[in-house]
Design a protein around this motif. Sequence first.
Motif, short mmCIF file in Angstrom:
data_model
loop_
_atom_site.label_atom_id
_atom_site.label_comp_id
_atom_site.label_asym_id
_atom_site.label_seq_id
_atom_site.Cartn_x
_atom_site.Cartn_y
_atom_site.Cartn_z
N GLU A 1 -57.46 108.43 17.62
CA GLU A 1 -56.25 109.24 17.61
C GLU A 1 -55.32 108.84 16.48
OE1 GLU A 1 -53.40 111.50 20.71
OE2 GLU A 1 -54.25 109.60 21.37
N ALA A 2 -55.17 107.56 16.23
CA ALA A 2 -54.31 107.10 15.14
C ALA A 2 -54.83 107.61 13.80
CB ALA A 2 -54.22 105.58 15.14
N ASN A 3 -56.13 107.55 13.62
CA ASN A 3 -56.72 108.04 12.37
C ASN A 3 -56.48 109.54 12.20
OD1 ASN A 3 -57.65 105.50 11.76
ND2 ASN A 3 -59.75 105.87 12.47
N GLU A 4 -56.62 110.29 13.28
CA GLU A 4 -56.41 111.74 13.20
C GLU A 4 -54.97 112.09 12.90
OE1 GLU A 4 -60.03 113.17 16.21
OE2 GLU A 4 -57.98 112.94 16.97
N ILE B 1 -37.87 105.16 19.02
CA ILE B 1 -38.94 105.57 18.13
C ILE B 1 -40.25 105.61 18.93
CG2 ILE B 1 -40.21 104.98 16.03
CD1 ILE B 1 -37.35 105.77 15.55
N PRO B 2 -41.12 106.58 18.70
CA PRO B 2 -42.42 106.60 19.37
C PRO B 2 -43.17 105.29 19.14
CG PRO B 2 -42.04 108.66 18.21
CD PRO B 2 -40.94 107.74 17.80
N GLN B 3 -44.04 104.97 20.05
CA GLN B 3 -44.78 103.72 19.96
C GLN B 3 -46.27 103.93 19.73
OE1 GLN B 3 -43.25 100.66 19.98
NE2 GLN B 3 -41.34 101.84 19.99
N THR B 4 -46.86 104.87 20.44
CA THR B 4 -48.30 105.06 20.38
C THR B 4 -48.66 106.25 19.49
OG1 THR B 4 -48.38 106.59 22.25
CG2 THR B 4 -48.45 104.21 22.75
N ALA B 5 -49.92 106.30 19.10
CA ALA B 5 -50.38 107.41 18.28
C ALA B 5 -50.21 108.73 19.02
CB ALA B 5 -51.86 107.20 17.91
N SER C 1 -60.05 110.31 3.34
CA SER C 1 -60.68 109.02 3.66
C SER C 1 -60.90 108.85 5.17
CB SER C 1 -59.82 107.87 3.13
OG SER C 1 -58.60 107.75 3.86
N TYR C 2 -60.20 109.65 5.98
CA TYR C 2 -60.37 109.58 7.43
C TYR C 2 -61.45 110.53 7.95
CZ TYR C 2 -56.06 106.84 7.55
OH TYR C 2 -55.11 105.87 7.36
N HIS C 3 -61.97 111.39 7.09
CA HIS C 3 -63.06 112.31 7.46
C HIS C 3 -62.72 113.09 8.74
CE1 HIS C 3 -65.47 110.49 4.33
NE2 HIS C 3 -65.22 109.30 4.84
N MET C 4 -61.58 113.70 8.73
CA MET C 4 -61.10 114.44 9.90
C MET C 4 -62.05 115.59 10.26
SD MET C 4 -58.84 115.39 12.20
CE MET C 4 -57.17 114.82 11.87
N SER C 5 -62.45 115.65 11.52
CA SER C 5 -63.33 116.74 11.98
C SER C 5 -62.78 117.46 13.21
CB SER C 5 -64.72 116.18 12.32
OG SER C 5 -64.64 115.19 13.34
N ASN C 6 -61.68 116.95 13.76
CA ASN C 6 -61.10 117.53 14.98
C ASN C 6 -60.29 118.77 14.63
OD1 ASN C 6 -59.90 118.15 17.40
ND2 ASN C 6 -59.12 116.08 17.80
N ASP C 7 -60.79 119.93 14.97
CA ASP C 7 -60.12 121.19 14.61
C ASP C 7 -58.78 121.35 15.32
OD1 ASP C 7 -60.11 123.88 13.37
OD2 ASP C 7 -60.25 124.57 15.46
N LEU C 8 -58.52 120.58 16.37
CA LEU C 8 -57.24 120.64 17.04
C LEU C 8 -56.10 120.38 16.06
CD1 LEU C 8 -55.63 120.79 19.77
CD2 LEU C 8 -55.89 118.30 19.88
N TYR C 9 -56.37 119.55 15.05
CA TYR C 9 -55.36 119.20 14.06
C TYR C 9 -55.40 120.13 12.84
CZ TYR C 9 -54.27 114.94 16.62
OH TYR C 9 -53.87 114.05 17.59
N ARG C 10 -56.29 121.09 12.83
CA ARG C 10 -56.35 122.17 11.83
C ARG C 10 -56.71 121.71 10.43
NH1 ARG C 10 -57.23 124.79 16.10
NH2 ARG C 10 -55.57 126.04 17.05
N VAL D 1 -44.29 109.39 10.74
CA VAL D 1 -45.61 108.95 11.19
C VAL D 1 -46.16 107.88 10.25
CG1 VAL D 1 -48.02 109.67 11.46
CG2 VAL D 1 -46.17 111.12 12.36
N LEU D 2 -46.12 108.15 8.96
CA LEU D 2 -46.77 107.26 8.00
C LEU D 2 -46.02 105.95 7.82
CD1 LEU D 2 -47.76 109.94 5.33
CD2 LEU D 2 -49.26 108.84 7.01
N ASN D 3 -44.70 105.95 8.04
CA ASN D 3 -43.93 104.72 7.88
C ASN D 3 -43.81 103.89 9.15
OD1 ASN D 3 -41.40 106.05 5.54
ND2 ASN D 3 -43.58 105.75 5.33
N GLU D 4 -43.81 104.56 10.30
CA GLU D 4 -43.43 103.88 11.54
C GLU D 4 -44.57 103.66 12.52
OE1 GLU D 4 -40.37 102.63 11.95
OE2 GLU D 4 -39.86 103.37 9.96
N MET D 5 -45.65 104.39 12.42
CA MET D 5 -46.73 104.24 13.41
C MET D 5 -47.51 102.96 13.13
SD MET D 5 -49.63 106.98 14.68
CE MET D 5 -50.70 106.83 13.24
#
Length: 468
Positions: free
Chosen positions: A130-133, A33-37, A201-210, A119-123
């Motif tokens: 990065e985790a917030n994004e 399983i992935p470990q980091t964000a 609630s995370y106020h996403m502003s990074n357009d990389l994530y669309r 992502v939501l269950n395991e991270m």
Amino acid sequence: MKRKISLWIYGFVTFCLMSCSNYLDIKPYGKTIPQTAEEFSALMHNHLDEIDRGEDKVLLGNSSALIDQDAAYGDDFEVCLTSQSGRALKVYIGTLLNTAGVSDYYWMSYQIIRDCNIVLNEMKESGTTEANEVRATAYAMRAVAYYQLLRLYCETPQTSNLNSQQGVPLVMTFDMEERPLRSTMQETVDLIESDLNHSLSYHMSNDLYRFTEDVVKGYLARLYFWTKQWEKALPLAQELLAKYTLLEGEAYKNMMTTNYDLAGNQLLKAYRSMSSTTEITTSRTHLQYRPVSLRFLDTFTEEEKTTDIRYTLWVNNKRIAIKTFFCGMRAAEFKLMEAECYYHIGKPELALHSINELRSHRISDYKDLTMNNLPSIQDMEIIKTDAEGNTLTPLMGLILRERRKELFLEGDRFFEQKRNGTPEYWTAYNGRKYVTKKYMYTLPIPAREIDLVDGLVQNPGYTELIEK
């Protein structure tokens, strides 16, 4: 926009894709399983890259999906005049229902939901940028996938009956043994709303994530609009309109003819990678074999055919659609939303003001319409009732007409028909009559799922198993 994914992460993503013969088979036993964000982000970037390459049919759609939805399932194109070279085009919604492809949207949506659940269950990482994004994106994409399932596989919402209407199975955990039954529609709507608010609630502003904060607000407005929560949809639409103002003239033309870059007041857009020209070219080739219907062309008055900028941008003099494909979200949708919300909460003067404002940005030398000179309902219009089930008034007819004109070939018309009375109508092709029935606006739950999950309820009208 380039996204870098390590070979290790790519291997995990590949495993997840290979394991989706059933959308619930998501527990990768014996796998790392992935470990980091950063590692978890690969799951999200895989789907984001599909959007950018125009390979996504679920979240934003692509030109192939628009060809089906607008040129076959709705009434904006003249099926009976399709040339022999266009025989690959679907004839009506029943064409989809008689193929295995009717299940594709269902399974593809749950594959996205699966990856978001991972992502939501395991991270475990939290608090970092990065985790917030990544979490914000997972919540947003899960919500949008469920929103599309709601529109496609659930009946039109009845505001006083959401607790009795069928929703979709809500898969929330990272567990391949979970086989949920269908939720109520209220539970489905509540989950979508909750996920969108969690993303906000995370106020996403990074357009990389669309799926930025503004895009998520747009989807929340869409959810409220689809479920007839007019007073909730209205302020969100107005907030976005204040930031993404309407364009006119050359600025509007430049925006609507820009193929790949995000332009003008567009908030979200597919095909932002330049590598997707083949699929669009193929769709454009197919579309030239089916002319635009007179029903659509007559939404423009004779005068508007020379004064409304949309007419020559959308259709040529041979009735062939020439509009640049657009899959995404832009400001005009929220102006139309504003007008209809005002209408349904009993403020017709403000509704008319909103429509006049839109029309003034599209029609040269425009003079505002008044309540005394509204155009009559078109004789050929198949929509006869509004979203509340009431007979169309001239003002509501005008609002829907402008929506039809503005959002032509953007995957909207079929859903407008579903939202406003699910009208039954027929079309002819090769000497045969094809009838769109009311139940056909809601797709069937895949037969394999009905077989697999004891007690899973099929949608009305589908008494025989659709091809497995």
